[in-house]
Write an enzyme that holds these catalytic residues in place. Sequence first.
Site, PDB file in Angstrom:
ATOM      1  N   ASP A   8      30.518  48.589  26.523  1.00 27.60           N
ATOM      2  CA  ASP A   8      30.839  49.143  28.493  1.00 27.60           C
ATOM      3  C   ASP A   8      31.123  47.560  28.511  1.00 27.60           C
ATOM      4  O   ASP A   8      31.381  46.498  27.589  1.00 27.60           O
ATOM      5  CB  ASP A   8      30.269  49.703  28.921  1.00 27.60           C
ATOM      6  CG  ASP A   8      28.812  48.959  29.671  1.00 27.60           C
ATOM      7  OD1 ASP A   8      28.758  47.696  28.732  1.00 27.60           O
ATOM      8  OD2 ASP A   8      27.959  49.218  29.805  1.00 27.60           O
ATOM      9  N   CYS A  70      25.845  47.916  25.716  1.00 25.88           N
ATOM     10  CA  CYS A  70      25.753  47.120  26.758  1.00 25.88           C
ATOM     11  C   CYS A  70      24.913  46.691  27.632  1.00 25.88           C
ATOM     12  O   CYS A  70      24.318  45.772  26.727  1.00 25.88           O
ATOM     13  CB  CYS A  70      25.261  49.479  27.198  1.00 25.88           C
ATOM     14  SG  CYS A  70      23.231  49.728  27.425  1.00 25.88           S
ATOM     15  N   GLY A  71      24.301  47.077  28.990  1.00 22.71           N
ATOM     16  CA  GLY A  71      23.179  45.609  29.276  1.00 22.71           C
ATOM     17  C   GLY A  71      21.975  45.551  28.813  1.00 22.71           C
ATOM     18  O   GLY A  71      21.600  44.662  28.829  1.00 22.71           O
ATOM     19  N   THR A  72      21.479  46.883  28.218  1.00 23.09           N
ATOM     20  CA  THR A  72      20.250  46.644  28.127  1.00 23.09           C
ATOM     21  C   THR A  72      20.119  47.346  26.922  1.00 23.09           C
ATOM     22  O   THR A  72      18.923  47.153  25.931  1.00 23.09           O
ATOM     23  CB  THR A  72      19.399  48.052  29.099  1.00 23.09           C
ATOM     24  OG1 THR A  72      19.522  49.253  28.970  1.00 23.09           O
ATOM     25  CG2 THR A  72      19.242  47.123  30.393  1.00 23.09           C
ATOM     26  N   GLY A  73      21.356  47.996  26.250  1.00 24.27           N
ATOM     27  CA  GLY A  73      20.874  48.695  24.576  1.00 24.27           C
ATOM     28  C   GLY A  73      20.426  50.708  25.338  1.00 24.27           C
ATOM     29  O   GLY A  73      20.901  51.309  24.626  1.00 24.27           O
ATOM     30  N   GLY A  75      20.805  52.685  28.355  1.00 21.79           N
ATOM     31  CA  GLY A  75      22.462  53.784  28.086  1.00 21.79           C
ATOM     32  C   GLY A  75      23.408  54.092  27.153  1.00 21.79           C
ATOM     33  O   GLY A  75      23.168  55.499  27.521  1.00 21.79           O
ATOM     34  N   HIS A 103      12.210  53.618   8.178  1.00 16.34           N
ATOM     35  CA  HIS A 103      11.554  54.915   8.725  1.00 16.34           C
ATOM     36  C   HIS A 103      12.513  56.149   9.791  1.00 16.34           C
ATOM     37  O   HIS A 103      12.780  56.789   9.337  1.00 16.34           O
ATOM     38  CB  HIS A 103      10.619  54.854   9.488  1.00 16.34           C
ATOM     39  CG  HIS A 103       9.540  53.751   8.877  1.00 16.34           C
ATOM     40  ND1 HIS A 103       8.907  53.363   9.845  1.00 16.34           N
ATOM     41  CD2 HIS A 103       9.889  53.377   7.745  1.00 16.34           C
ATOM     42  CE1 HIS A 103       7.543  52.877   9.423  1.00 16.34           C
ATOM     43  NE2 HIS A 103       7.698  52.546   8.240  1.00 16.34           N
ATOM     44  N   ASN A 104      13.571  55.321  10.188  1.00 15.13           N
ATOM     45  CA  ASN A 104      14.591  56.746  10.884  1.00 15.13           C
ATOM     46  C   ASN A 104      15.441  56.603  10.525  1.00 15.13           C
ATOM     47  O   ASN A 104      16.714  57.417  10.844  1.00 15.13           O
ATOM     48  CB  ASN A 104      14.988  56.195  12.534  1.00 15.13           C
ATOM     49  CG  ASN A 104      13.199  55.500  13.108  1.00 15.13           C
ATOM     50  OD1 ASN A 104      13.350  54.536  13.973  1.00 15.13           O
ATOM     51  ND2 ASN A 104      12.185  56.289  13.249  1.00 15.13           N
ATOM     52  N   ARG A 138       7.900  61.578   3.733  1.00 17.29           N
ATOM     53  CA  ARG A 138       7.376  61.773   5.141  1.00 17.29           C
ATOM     54  C   ARG A 138       8.290  61.713   6.288  1.00 17.29           C
ATOM     55  O   ARG A 138       8.287  62.373   6.877  1.00 17.29           O
ATOM     56  CB  ARG A 138       6.040  60.752   5.133  1.00 17.29           C
ATOM     57  CG  ARG A 138       5.908  59.262   4.998  1.00 17.29           C
ATOM     58  CD  ARG A 138       4.975  58.881   4.908  1.00 17.29           C
ATOM     59  NE  ARG A 138       5.580  57.511   4.990  1.00 17.29           N
ATOM     60  CZ  ARG A 138       4.396  56.072   5.715  1.00 17.29           C
ATOM     61  NH1 ARG A 138       4.148  56.348   6.578  1.00 17.29           N
ATOM     62  NH2 ARG A 138       5.246  54.773   5.392  1.00 17.29           N
ATOM     63  N   HIS A 139       8.998  60.120   5.829  1.00 17.52           N
ATOM     64  CA  HIS A 139      10.224  59.745   6.839  1.00 17.52           C
ATOM     65  C   HIS A 139      11.978  61.107   6.823  1.00 17.52           C
ATOM     66  O   HIS A 139      12.106  61.889   7.605  1.00 17.52           O
ATOM     67  CB  HIS A 139      10.859  58.623   6.358  1.00 17.52           C
ATOM     68  CG  HIS A 139       9.789  57.851   6.547  1.00 17.52           C
ATOM     69  ND1 HIS A 139       9.405  57.454   7.915  1.00 17.52           N
ATOM     70  CD2 HIS A 139       8.702  56.958   5.767  1.00 17.52           C
ATOM     71  CE1 HIS A 139       8.384  56.312   7.895  1.00 17.52           C
ATOM     72  NE2 HIS A 139       8.296  56.079   6.864  1.00 17.52           N
ATOM     73  N   ARG A 142      10.575  64.591   8.598  1.00 16.97           N
ATOM     74  CA  ARG A 142      11.381  63.877   9.783  1.00 16.97           C
ATOM     75  C   ARG A 142      12.082  64.053  10.766  1.00 16.97           C
ATOM     76  O   ARG A 142      12.497  64.560  12.039  1.00 16.97           O
ATOM     77  CB  ARG A 142      10.335  62.414  10.410  1.00 16.97           C
ATOM     78  CG  ARG A 142       8.653  63.067  10.257  1.00 16.97           C
ATOM     79  CD  ARG A 142       7.643  61.085   9.779  1.00 16.97           C
ATOM     80  NE  ARG A 142       6.426  61.657  10.155  1.00 16.97           N
ATOM     81  CZ  ARG A 142       5.473  60.292   9.077  1.00 16.97           C
ATOM     82  NH1 ARG A 142       5.760  58.986   9.189  1.00 16.97           N
ATOM     83  NH2 ARG A 142       4.371  61.142   8.945  1.00 16.97           N
TER      84      ARG A 142
HETATM   85  C1  RB5 Z   1      26.653  48.137  32.989  1.00 16.49           C
HETATM   86  O1  RB5 Z   1      26.363  47.747  34.723  1.00 16.49           O
HETATM   87  C2  RB5 Z   1      24.969  48.990  32.558  1.00 16.49           C
HETATM   88  O2  RB5 Z   1      24.344  49.608  33.973  1.00 16.49           O
HETATM   89  C3  RB5 Z   1      24.967  49.351  31.373  1.00 16.49           C
HETATM   90  O3  RB5 Z   1      25.557  48.542  30.618  1.00 16.49           O
HETATM   91  C4  RB5 Z   1      23.750  49.785  31.234  1.00 16.49           C
HETATM   92  O4  RB5 Z   1      22.825  48.107  30.506  1.00 16.49           O
HETATM   93  C5  RB5 Z   1      23.369  50.932  30.756  1.00 16.49           C
HETATM   94  O5  RB5 Z   1      22.365  51.021  30.483  1.00 16.49           O
END
Ligand code: RB5
Length: 148
Positions: A8, A70-73, A75, A103-104, A138-139, A142
């Site tokens: 994004d 994204c900002g945190t990964g 979302g 594992h995943n 095992r993996h 799962r």
């Molecule tokens: C966008 O501002 C932010 O919400 C998006 O990049 C993301 O971090 C959401 O998980």
Amino acid sequence: MRIAVGSDHAGFESPEPFYKPSIVAHLELRGCMVTDCGTSGPDAVDYPDVAQRVCQEILEGRAERGVLICGTGIGMSISANRHHGIRAAVCTTAEMARLTRLHNDANVLCLGRRVSDLETCFLLVDVWMETAFSGEARHVGRLRKMDK
Ligand code: RB5
């Protein structure tokens, strides 16, 4: 390897270097064939739309794996994991990147612009690309349970 990449607007958040083009270039330097699923600039877009495009590339056989930013990964990972057959993992450490392959069998790596510096993202991509699924029973069992 064919890899679909999407972000994004966080992938184009200042200051430069922007994460999205930097990570695309890093993957290409590694020899990956990259399909760019957007976005392409700092205007706000909704991460579920981008995640869907990357997941479709994988589920329809045009890419083996995906990288989402994204900002945190978070979302992106929540969105991607709504798609049956996608195993998306947010990683912030090399050990997470290694174990989510071992594992995943994670087929999508999710990175956070606001939580990991760019050098760390390159390392996460490298470890994640270079680590094979263990294939241990095992993996495998799962993963099958999740796909029922
Ligand atoms: C966008 O501002 C932010 O919400 C998006 O990049 C993301 O971090 C959401 O998980």
